[in-house]
Design an enzyme around this catalytic site. Structure first.
Site, PDB file in Angstrom:
ATOM      1  N   ASP A 420     134.737  56.809 -34.376  1.00  0.00           N
ATOM      2  CA  ASP A 420     134.067  58.219 -33.646  1.00  0.00           C
ATOM      3  C   ASP A 420     133.444  58.844 -34.886  1.00  0.00           C
ATOM      4  OD1 ASP A 420     132.944  60.089 -31.710  1.00  0.00           O
ATOM      5  OD2 ASP A 420     134.806  61.091 -32.060  1.00  0.00           O
ATOM      6  N   LYS A 421     132.497  60.065 -34.676  1.00  0.00           N
ATOM      7  CA  LYS A 421     132.185  60.769 -35.906  1.00  0.00           C
ATOM      8  C   LYS A 421     133.236  62.036 -35.991  1.00  0.00           C
ATOM      9  CE  LYS A 421     128.658  63.264 -35.331  1.00  0.00           C
ATOM     10  NZ  LYS A 421     128.837  64.711 -35.556  1.00  0.00           N
TER      11      LYS A 421
END
Length: 744
Positions: A420-421
């Protein structure tokens, strides 16, 4: 409980310390004994911890009956964990125990007997004293059998009684058989060496248990609290939620809490694995088991000691040890066939050559006994669990919680990692970097309506917008009516009687707002149009929030999230360690995602994904690359974490949901520990394979050498049993020395 009553209404549970129950074979024997006790409804046996937890119907049986059953299987019950235990059997005084003393006596007597037998020669003068045909050396050998072999034979008796074909039954039978046919040297050698092997295995298991006890020792037993204006020391378990707890410099924090007074640097390494102390002051959260460095703190307890983050970690590590990996299941199945097969071969080896070929029966009988010794699968069976225990406890000490041996094994086999960012590759601490008003709107107006909507949102962007509005002196934003969160797109609500939106540019495109029409609009009161600003912000890796109504745009807000300083190195190291594909999955816009992806060096960027689209992305990566580990925040990414072969939660310290959601939790907010996690898991798989094949290979070589007369009973015990058991344990303990620093 056929009447549907709850367990608490009809049953009692006891957790007993059984230190000698240190292998699955031992647990099987205890389990067989407990199965014969009527009224027992549930049994949990933990050989790696040396504990037995038994639930029973008090109307049909009792604690004493449970204890009697366990002792009837040949194992002493030394205490009850409910009376203050920590879920692990107490340390064993291995080298001063009665068995060690008896083994020492047997070893000395055996050595003297060997000197008389092979150096001084037979002594016919004492033969009449000991019996016709017996020498003084024979008498010493028999004494060694009695001293060292009695516990083995006793264990074999209990194994036979409980219908358990295990090492005690095999070794006990071999000792009795060798003594019965006059092979006193072999019988004494087998008794002494096997007893030494058992002591060494007990020592090795105690060392493995020590690594678990270290986790238990992190939490202090006592706490200083202020009650009725006075300081008093109470058990940590007695601290109630809301009580004021006092922690002086150098003391461990006894419960989870929030600092209400004082400042101090706190060593959080027991929870997060981070060696750098963290400054704490009023309003900050602290965790049980962490240590104040220099200052004095007063905190308000936010959870009982039994529900602290540390307690959850300990409980999950305890439970993790009981989840069998695929390799463990294979080993158990294989051992179920291996031992009976070799026992049958041992019988055939002892009987067929003398009966069919007229060979010397005593020679082949001894060779059959030797195969009987080799039939013990001890080293093979412990090769996997001891590695799993070592790997899981090593990870826990370094701030990585692995919730099962199956997850440790799976993480070492992943072919791709999906990240995930926000909050994973970036810090997740957003701030507004720029506000661009459109048309006749002002910056204050843009912030006012944005803040009005965001005050009802729980997204990290909301905090950044509200902070910027406060700093700009916008004042109290109005409370929106008919507020709604638009999953993956933004939010909306009625402010001053009109519906306003705040979200991605795509949201306004769906509403029919033509942002491109503003590019050359003479009414734009800024140096660049909203479209120009959007492109510039996204190219720089910022998140863009557009504010307006269904018919017009008030302005554009740029929100930045700083990339973690070690994110690029973590991705690079994963590639170096053998991970073939690293992808970034984010709900952010394409341009922002690309900019972040280029900074950290991922192989693939998938942007503007809704939660269900992240699930689809994980499935596509699985289909293309193989097994996938998904790394996210454990809450918003829960569906993707569940879909991946391994789900890893970031920054799970103090977050119950994250601890429960993922298979593995990085307790500190440190993506840099991903390479350590992968390397540890990968090496654990390698160690398990080494242990399995080495123990099987050595057993096979010894088995081939027995019919040829190349392997004696002593060699079978020293090499095949004692040597390999110590070898696989020592090899597994290497995992405990791995640290994030050693991997990086």
């Amino acid at each position: 409980m056929s009447d549907g009553s709850t367990p608490d209404e009809r049953t009692e549970t006891v957790s007993l310390s059984v230190p000698e129950m240190d292998c699955r074979s031992c647990a099987g024997k205890v389990g067989n004994a407990l199965d014969r006790v009527g009224g027992i409804t549930e049994t949990s046996l933990r050989p790696t911890a040396g504990t037995a937890t038994v639930t029973f119907d008090p109307e049909r049986t009792s604690r004493s009956a449970v204890v009697s059953a366990i002792e009837g299987a040949g194992y002493d019950v030394v205490g009850e964990e409910d009376d203050g235990g920590d879920g692990i059997a107490p340390p064993t005084a291995v080298w001063t125990s009665p068995r060690a003393v008896k083994t020492g006596i047997g070893g000395v007597v055996l050595a003297v007997g060997l000197l008389l037998e092979f150096v001084a020669g037979p002594n016919p003068e004492v033969a009449t004293v000991l019996g016709e045909g017996l020498t003084l050396a024979d008498g010493l050998f028999l004494a060694a059998v009695v001293a060292s072999g009695a516990p083995v034979i006793r264990g074999g008796y209990y194994s036979a009684r409980n219908l358990s074909l295990d090492i005690d039954l095999l070794m006990g039978s071999a000792i009795i058989a060798a003594s019965g046919i006059g092979y006193f040297v072999e019988a004494a050698t087998l008794a002494v060496l096997f007893s030494v092997a058992e002591l060494l295995e007990t020592y090795a298991m105690d060392r493995a248990r020590n690594s678990l006890r270290e986790l238990m020792d992190l939490s202090p037993d006592e706490a200083t609290v202020r009650r009725d204006g006075e300081e008093t020391t109470v058990p940590a378990d007695a601290v109630a939620v809301g009580e004021r707890v006092l922690v002086r410099p150098g003391e461990k924090i006894p419960v989870d809490g929030t600092v209400v007074e004082g400042t101090s640097a706190v060593d959080e390494s027991p929870i997060t694995g981070e060696s750098v102390p963290v400054d704490k002051s009023a309003g900050d959260d602290v965790f049980a088991g962490t240590i104040t460095e220099t200052g004095y703190l007063e905190l308000e307890a936010t959870a009982p000691a039994g529900d602290s983050t540390l307690s959850q970690i300990i409980e999950m590590v305890q439970g993790a040890r009981e989840k069998q990996t695929e390799k463990e299941q294979f080993v158990d199945r294989f051992a179920g066939y291996y031992t009976p097969t070799v026992v049958v071969l041992a019988i055939l080896t002892a009987a067929v050559p003398p009966l069919a070929l007229g060979a010397h029966w005593e020679t082949w009988f001894v060779r059959g006994l030797t195969l009987l010794v080799i039939a013990c699968p001890c080293a093979f069976v412990i090769s996997t669990p001891v590695s799993v225990v070592s790997g899981i406890t090593s990870a826990a000490r370094n701030g990585v919680l692995i919730k099962g041996g199956n997850h440790l094994e799976a993480m070492g086999d992943v072919d791709a990692v999906a990240l995930d960012k926000t909050g994973t590759l970036t810090k997740g601490e957003l701030s507004v970097t720029e506000v661009v008003p459109v048309g006749d709107a002002t910056e204050a107006e843009v912030l006012r309506y944005a803040a009005a909507l965001e005050r009802r949102s729980t997204h990290p962007i909301a905090e950044a917008v509200l902070a910027r509005a406060e700093a700009a002196g916008v004042g109290d934003a109005p409370t929106p009516e008919d507020f709604e969160s638009l999953t993956g797109e933004g939010i909306r609500g009625a402010v001053d009687g009109e519906t306003y939106y705040a979200g991605k540019p795509a949201l306004f495109a769906d509403l029919g707002v033509d942002l491109s029409a503003l590019r050359t609009d003479g009414g734009v009161a800024v140096a660049e149009s909203s479209t120009d600003a959007i492109g510039r912000f996204e190219a720089a890796g910022n998140t863009v929030v557009v504010v307006g109504t269904a018919s017009r745009v008030l302005g554009v807000i740029a929100v930045a999230d700083e990339v973690r300083p070690n994110a690029a190195r973590a991705v690079e190291r994963l590639h170096e360690l053998g991970v073939g594909h690293v992808a970034m999955l984010t709900g952010d816009n394409e341009a922002t995602a690309r900019a972040i992806g280029e900074q950290v060096g991922v192989d693939e960027v998938r942007a503007e994904l809704l939660p269900d689209e992240k699930v689809a992305a994980v499935e596509e990566i699985q289909a293309e690359h193989g097994e996938v580990a998904m790394v996210g925040d454990g809450i918003n990414d829960a569906p993707a974490l569940a879909t991946a072969d391994v789900g890893v939660a970031m920054g799970a310290a103090g977050t119950d949901t994250a601890l429960e959601t993922a298979d593995i939790a990085l307790m500190g907010d440190d993506v840099g520990k991903l390479p350590y996690l992968y390397a540890l898991s990968n090496r654990a798989n390698g160690v398990i394979r080494q242990n399995i094949w080495a123990s099987l290979g050595v057993k096979a070589l010894l088995a081939v050498g027995v019919p040829l007369g190349l392997v004696t009973v002593a060699v079978a015990v020293v090499v095949g049993d004692m040597g390999m058991s110590l070898g696989v344990t020592g090899n597994a303990m290497r995992l405990s020395r791995m640290t994030p620093e050693s991997v990086d």
